[in-house]
Scaffold this active site. Structure first.
Site, mmCIF file in Angstrom:
data_model
loop_
_atom_site.group_PDB
_atom_site.id
_atom_site.type_symbol
_atom_site.label_atom_id
_atom_site.label_comp_id
_atom_site.label_asym_id
_atom_site.label_seq_id
_atom_site.Cartn_x
_atom_site.Cartn_y
_atom_site.Cartn_z
ATOM 1 N N ASP A 1 -15.246 -3.005 -1.802
ATOM 2 C CA ASP A 1 -14.843 -2.723 -0.422
ATOM 3 C C ASP A 1 -16.107 -2.523 0.398
ATOM 4 O OD1 ASP A 1 -12.259 -2.717 -1.463
ATOM 5 O OD2 ASP A 1 -12.326 -0.560 -1.835
ATOM 6 N N ASP B 1 0.853 -1.178 0.000
ATOM 7 C CA ASP B 1 0.000 0.000 0.000
ATOM 8 C C ASP B 1 0.894 1.235 0.000
ATOM 9 O OD1 ASP B 1 -2.026 -1.802 0.169
ATOM 10 O OD2 ASP B 1 -2.810 -1.122 2.099
#
Length: 239
Positions: A129, A8
């Site tokens: 998500d 990330d």
């Protein structure tokens, strides 16, 4: 089942967040390309990359470290975060990215997902998500009234390569993935489903694999913290 080590990216660094909160950041490596090389040296078959700043900005922000990773590593990589138009999709694929992950636009512009999947077969995934079963967008900052399974079903005939399903409340918290919800989604659609969020132990990986229907798992913090040894996990998942 494929294990995707996660990198990330925030402000050019490899980080992990807790529950997607940009204010709860732990920096794990100032050199994301070096981190990627370490994952490849351990034997990974894929890399999972997220442009966190891009997810909020709506356009690529961490392009430089992503490009450095693509140049440094021979394995395919998938990227999500800030990819919201065909020009950006084409640009990333031209630079050697194997797969783009479309999240926010899957809700706001599903026609773009269909167009991209048709134009680039096998290279477009959808990132779903979820918070309590409902899809969140724009870097998880905005709630929607769209249910995960409903959105997944809407893309069944679009030809997308995979669905990355993330339970936001599990992400970065080292509390284990939402196996039941991920398995239910994988059984509900014909699209390969990749589990994300909370994958924090060998037991988690074994449980995901044991469902027989989940095609992959993404793990980040557990690999950085040493809770999962990547080389051992990869060897175990081959069996």
């Amino acid at each position: 089942m494929i294990l995707y080590p996660a990198i990330d990216l925030k402000d050019g660094q490899a980080v992990r967040l807790v529950h997607g909160n940009m204010d709860q950041t732990t920096v794990f490596n100032d050199d994301p390309a070096a981190q990627a090389r370490a994952f490849v040296a351990a034997g990974c078959e894929w890399l999972h990359l997220v442009d966190l700043n891009g997810a909020f900005a709506g356009a690529p922000v961490n392009a430089a470290p992503v490009e450095a990773i693509l140049k440094a590593c021979p394995v395919p990589a998938q990227l999500g975060g800030g990819i919201r138009d065909m020009k950006t999709i084409e640009s990333w694929l031209d630079k050697g990215l194997a797969r783009v992950i479309l999240g926010t636009v899957a809700v706001e512009d599903p026609a773009l997902v269909r167009e991209a999947a048709k134009e680039f077969p096998g290279q477009v995934a959808v990132g779903l998500d979820a918070r309590n079963g409902f899809v969140a967008t724009k870097g998880w900052a905005e709630e929607t009234d769209v249910q995960v399974e409903d959105l997944a079903h809407s893309f069944e005939d679009a030809g997308i390569a995979a669905i990355i399903y993330t339970d936001i409340l599990r992400d970065g918290a080292m509390k284990g993935p939402n196996i039941a919800a991920t398995e239910a989604l994988a059984r509900a659609v014909d699209i390969p489903v990749i589990a994300s969020g909370g994958v924090s132990s060998m037991e988690d990986l074994a449980a995901l694999k044991a469902t027989g229907v989940i095609s992959g798992a993404i793990s980040g913090r557990a690999l950085y913290d040493g809770a999962i040894d990547l080389a051992t996990a990869l060897e175990t998942l081959k069996g």
